[in-house]
Design an enzyme around this catalytic site. Structure first.
Site, PDB file in Angstrom:
ATOM      1  N   ASP A 169      80.161  44.828  -9.602  1.00 29.64           N
ATOM      2  CA  ASP A 169      79.891  45.185 -10.999  1.00 29.64           C
ATOM      3  C   ASP A 169      80.975  44.522 -11.851  1.00 29.64           C
ATOM      4  O   ASP A 169      81.976  44.024 -11.321  1.00 29.64           O
ATOM      5  CB  ASP A 169      79.940  46.715 -11.158  1.00 29.64           C
ATOM      6  CG  ASP A 169      79.735  47.162 -12.599  1.00 29.64           C
ATOM      7  OD1 ASP A 169      78.787  46.692 -13.245  1.00 29.64           O
ATOM      8  OD2 ASP A 169      80.534  47.985 -13.100  1.00 29.64           O
ATOM      9  N   SER A 170      80.792  44.559 -13.161  1.00 32.56           N
ATOM     10  CA  SER A 170      81.839  44.051 -14.051  1.00 32.56           C
ATOM     11  C   SER A 170      83.115  44.870 -13.930  1.00 32.56           C
ATOM     12  O   SER A 170      84.194  44.401 -14.274  1.00 32.56           O
ATOM     13  CB  SER A 170      81.353  44.113 -15.499  1.00 32.56           C
ATOM     14  OG  SER A 170      81.111  45.463 -15.857  1.00 32.56           O
ATOM     15  N   TYR A 172      80.679  42.760 -19.232  1.00 31.41           N
ATOM     16  CA  TYR A 172      79.720  41.653 -19.199  1.00 31.41           C
ATOM     17  C   TYR A 172      78.764  41.710 -20.392  1.00 31.41           C
ATOM     18  O   TYR A 172      78.209  40.704 -20.802  1.00 31.41           O
ATOM     19  CB  TYR A 172      78.866  41.722 -17.920  1.00 31.41           C
ATOM     20  CG  TYR A 172      79.511  41.252 -16.634  1.00 31.41           C
ATOM     21  CD1 TYR A 172      80.744  40.600 -16.610  1.00 31.41           C
ATOM     22  CD2 TYR A 172      78.844  41.449 -15.412  1.00 31.41           C
ATOM     23  CE1 TYR A 172      81.292  40.165 -15.401  1.00 31.41           C
ATOM     24  CE2 TYR A 172      79.391  41.009 -14.216  1.00 31.41           C
ATOM     25  CZ  TYR A 172      80.613  40.374 -14.206  1.00 31.41           C
ATOM     26  OH  TYR A 172      81.144  39.936 -13.015  1.00 31.41           O
ATOM     27  N   GLY A 173      78.558  42.948 -20.895  1.00 26.44           N
ATOM     28  CA  GLY A 173      77.486  43.196 -21.874  1.00 26.44           C
ATOM     29  C   GLY A 173      77.596  42.410 -23.170  1.00 26.44           C
ATOM     30  O   GLY A 173      76.622  42.263 -23.892  1.00 26.44           O
ATOM     31  N   CYS A 199      74.959  46.261 -11.263  1.00 27.12           N
ATOM     32  CA  CYS A 199      75.178  46.099 -12.695  1.00 27.12           C
ATOM     33  C   CYS A 199      73.854  45.649 -13.313  1.00 27.12           C
ATOM     34  O   CYS A 199      73.293  44.624 -12.890  1.00 27.12           O
ATOM     35  CB  CYS A 199      76.259  45.038 -12.906  1.00 27.12           C
ATOM     36  SG  CYS A 199      76.529  44.597 -14.633  1.00 27.12           S
ATOM     37  N   ASN A 200      73.366  46.406 -14.261  1.00 28.95           N
ATOM     38  CA  ASN A 200      72.081  46.056 -14.899  1.00 28.95           C
ATOM     39  C   ASN A 200      72.195  44.746 -15.664  1.00 28.95           C
ATOM     40  O   ASN A 200      71.278  43.938 -15.675  1.00 28.95           O
ATOM     41  CB  ASN A 200      71.655  47.162 -15.866  1.00 28.95           C
ATOM     42  CG  ASN A 200      71.248  48.426 -15.144  1.00 28.95           C
ATOM     43  OD1 ASN A 200      70.093  48.617 -14.830  1.00 28.95           O
ATOM     44  ND2 ASN A 200      72.209  49.286 -14.852  1.00 28.95           N
ATOM     45  N   THR A 201      73.357  44.552 -16.318  1.00 24.65           N
ATOM     46  CA  THR A 201      73.541  43.357 -17.140  1.00 24.65           C
ATOM     47  C   THR A 201      73.540  42.105 -16.259  1.00 24.65           C
ATOM     48  O   THR A 201      72.831  41.125 -16.539  1.00 24.65           O
ATOM     49  CB  THR A 201      74.876  43.458 -17.906  1.00 24.65           C
ATOM     50  OG1 THR A 201      74.917  44.728 -18.570  1.00 24.65           O
ATOM     51  CG2 THR A 201      75.018  42.352 -18.914  1.00 24.65           C
ATOM     52  N   GLU A 215      86.012  52.424 -18.894  1.00 23.63           N
ATOM     53  CA  GLU A 215      87.025  51.647 -18.163  1.00 23.63           C
ATOM     54  C   GLU A 215      88.441  52.112 -18.519  1.00 23.63           C
ATOM     55  O   GLU A 215      89.365  51.895 -17.751  1.00 23.63           O
ATOM     56  CB  GLU A 215      86.870  50.149 -18.462  1.00 23.63           C
ATOM     57  CG  GLU A 215      85.639  49.519 -17.828  1.00 23.63           C
ATOM     58  CD  GLU A 215      85.794  49.253 -16.323  1.00 23.63           C
ATOM     59  OE1 GLU A 215      86.928  49.163 -15.832  1.00 23.63           O
ATOM     60  OE2 GLU A 215      84.749  49.132 -15.656  1.00 23.63           O
ATOM     61  N   CYS A 265      72.751  51.508 -17.494  1.00 17.50           N
ATOM     62  CA  CYS A 265      74.013  50.808 -17.199  1.00 17.50           C
ATOM     63  C   CYS A 265      74.728  51.658 -16.159  1.00 17.50           C
ATOM     64  O   CYS A 265      74.783  52.888 -16.289  1.00 17.50           O
ATOM     65  CB  CYS A 265      74.860  50.701 -18.465  1.00 17.50           C
ATOM     66  SG  CYS A 265      76.575  50.190 -18.171  1.00 17.50           S
ATOM     67  N   THR A 266      75.263  51.013 -15.132  1.00 17.07           N
ATOM     68  CA  THR A 266      75.822  51.784 -14.012  1.00 17.07           C
ATOM     69  C   THR A 266      77.131  52.495 -14.363  1.00 17.07           C
ATOM     70  O   THR A 266      77.587  53.340 -13.605  1.00 17.07           O
ATOM     71  CB  THR A 266      76.031  50.869 -12.784  1.00 17.07           C
ATOM     72  OG1 THR A 266      76.862  49.755 -13.162  1.00 17.07           O
ATOM     73  CG2 THR A 266      74.702  50.357 -12.268  1.00 17.07           C
ATOM     74  N   HIS A 267      77.722  52.148 -15.496  1.00 17.43           N
ATOM     75  CA  HIS A 267      78.908  52.905 -15.945  1.00 17.43           C
ATOM     76  C   HIS A 267      78.521  54.294 -16.470  1.00 17.43           C
ATOM     77  O   HIS A 267      79.315  55.228 -16.399  1.00 17.43           O
ATOM     78  CB  HIS A 267      79.620  52.171 -17.089  1.00 17.43           C
ATOM     79  CG  HIS A 267      80.521  51.058 -16.646  1.00 17.43           C
ATOM     80  ND1 HIS A 267      80.043  49.846 -16.213  1.00 17.43           N
ATOM     81  CD2 HIS A 267      81.886  50.973 -16.597  1.00 17.43           C
ATOM     82  CE1 HIS A 267      81.076  49.056 -15.918  1.00 17.43           C
ATOM     83  NE2 HIS A 267      82.194  49.713 -16.140  1.00 17.43           N
TER      84      HIS A 267
HETATM   85  N1  DGL Z   1      77.806  48.410 -15.311  1.00 13.82           N
HETATM   86  C1  DGL Z   1      77.295  47.320 -16.094  1.00 13.82           C
HETATM   87  C2  DGL Z   1      75.794  47.481 -16.308  1.00 13.82           C
HETATM   88  O1  DGL Z   1      75.159  48.192 -15.544  1.00 13.82           O
HETATM   89  C3  DGL Z   1      78.176  47.231 -17.266  1.00 13.82           C
HETATM   90  C4  DGL Z   1      77.988  46.147 -18.167  1.00 13.82           C
HETATM   91  C5  DGL Z   1      79.163  45.604 -18.880  1.00 13.82           C
HETATM   92  O2  DGL Z   1      80.150  45.240 -18.243  1.00 13.82           O
HETATM   93  O3  DGL Z   1      79.017  45.482 -20.091  1.00 13.82           O
HETATM   94  O4  DGL Z   1      75.178  46.893 -17.177  1.00 13.82           O
END
Ligand code: DGL
Length: 270
Positions: free
Chosen positions: A12-13, A44-45, A75-77, A153, A185-187
């Site tokens: 993930d990011s 990443y978003g 990570c969805n992004t 974060e 989003c996984t966060h």
């Molecule tokens: N956990 C990432 C997701 O699911 C976070 C994206 C990010 O870093 O902006 O999209």
């Protein structure tokens, strides 16, 4: 070592993918895991597709060098931006995330489904396709959440600032009468207690962590890649290896808190 006994690479990011890793480890306790938090490039978003894609490729190369038998893009992004290219390049199973719009739409009684995700996920073709596939079955109200990944974060899971941010993102969805809320989003599962306080008990929160763990198991099994090892809970620290591209001293306390055990990530050198 036989391929089936090799690790699964999960990334993930940042720390968000730990919400997915928890489901994977719970359903597949005998699998060895590598977890990469690309903390130096988080979030990443709001990055360009080119940068996110190139980070995904570098991390996947690293997993292949480690001998990994499968990759989970937690990570969805990153999935929205790069999963197709990853699948073209690597011949091991690559499992990606997708916001759980389908189960939410199918189970919604009110016919109103809220979705929280990053701006990049929402802007992606993959997400637009998802909306087209399910948008006629329920009213989808999609909300970008700038700043929320950064709050998580920083470990601000329950501060006044995170609360007011969430309140402003959730207000329009509640006013529209949603009865399902998709965490795209996984966060975001890490702030679900706070989300629950804001939206009350009536709205069902849906995320994809469990579905991804099941899909991973299905693909490993279909490819004859399920581990036959029997990993003792005491050996867990050796069977799950954590990595981060960021400042280890900063990342370590949050990783340990979210994983629920003292966790010292290794330094990722790219
Ligand atoms: N956990 C990432 C997701 O699911 C976070 C994206 C990010 O870093 O902006 O999209």
């Amino acid at each position: 070592m036989e391929l089936k006994e090799q690790s699964i690479g999960v990334f993930d990011s940042g720390v968000g993918g730990l919400s997915v890793l928890t489901h994977i480890h719970a359903s597949l306790p005998d699998e060895r895991l590598h977890y990469v938090a690309d903390s130096a490039y988080m979030p990443y978003g709001c990055k360009s597709d080119q940068l996110v894609e190139s980070r995904c490729m570098s991390i996947a190369d690293f997993f292949v060098e480690q001998g990994c038998k499968a990759i989970v893009v937690a990570c969805n992004t990153a999935t929205a931006v790069a999963v197709q290219q990853l699948r073209l390049k690597y011949d091991i199973p690559v499992i990606g995330m997708e916001p759980a719009v389908k189960p939410a739409v199918n189970s919604s009684r009110a016919g109103v489904v809220g979705v929280l995700a990053t701006s990049a996920t929402i802007a992606s073709d993959k997400f637009k396709q998802l909306g087209l596939r399910h948008g006629s079955e329920a009213r989808l109200i999609v909300q970008a959440c700038p700043g929320l990944v950064e709050q998580i974060e920083m470990g601000e899971l329950n501060t006044a600032k995170t609360r007011s941010m969430l309140q402003s993102y959730l207000d329009p969805l509640m006013q529209a009468g949603m009865d399902r809320l998709v965490l795209g989003c996984t966060h975001y599962p890490f702030v679900s207690p706070l989300i629950r306080e804001i939206i009350g008990e009536e709205v069902t929160i849906v995320d994809s962590g469990d579905a991804i763990a099941r899909e991973l198991e299905r693909q490993l099994s279909a490819n004859g890649l399920l581990s036959l090892a029997n990993i003792d809970a005491q050996d867990e620290s050796a069977s799950i290896v954590f990595w981060s591209s960021g400042d280890i001293q900063k990342v370590e306390p949050l990783m340990s808190k979210l994983w629920g055990k003292a966790t010292v990530p290794n330094q990722l050198l790219f």
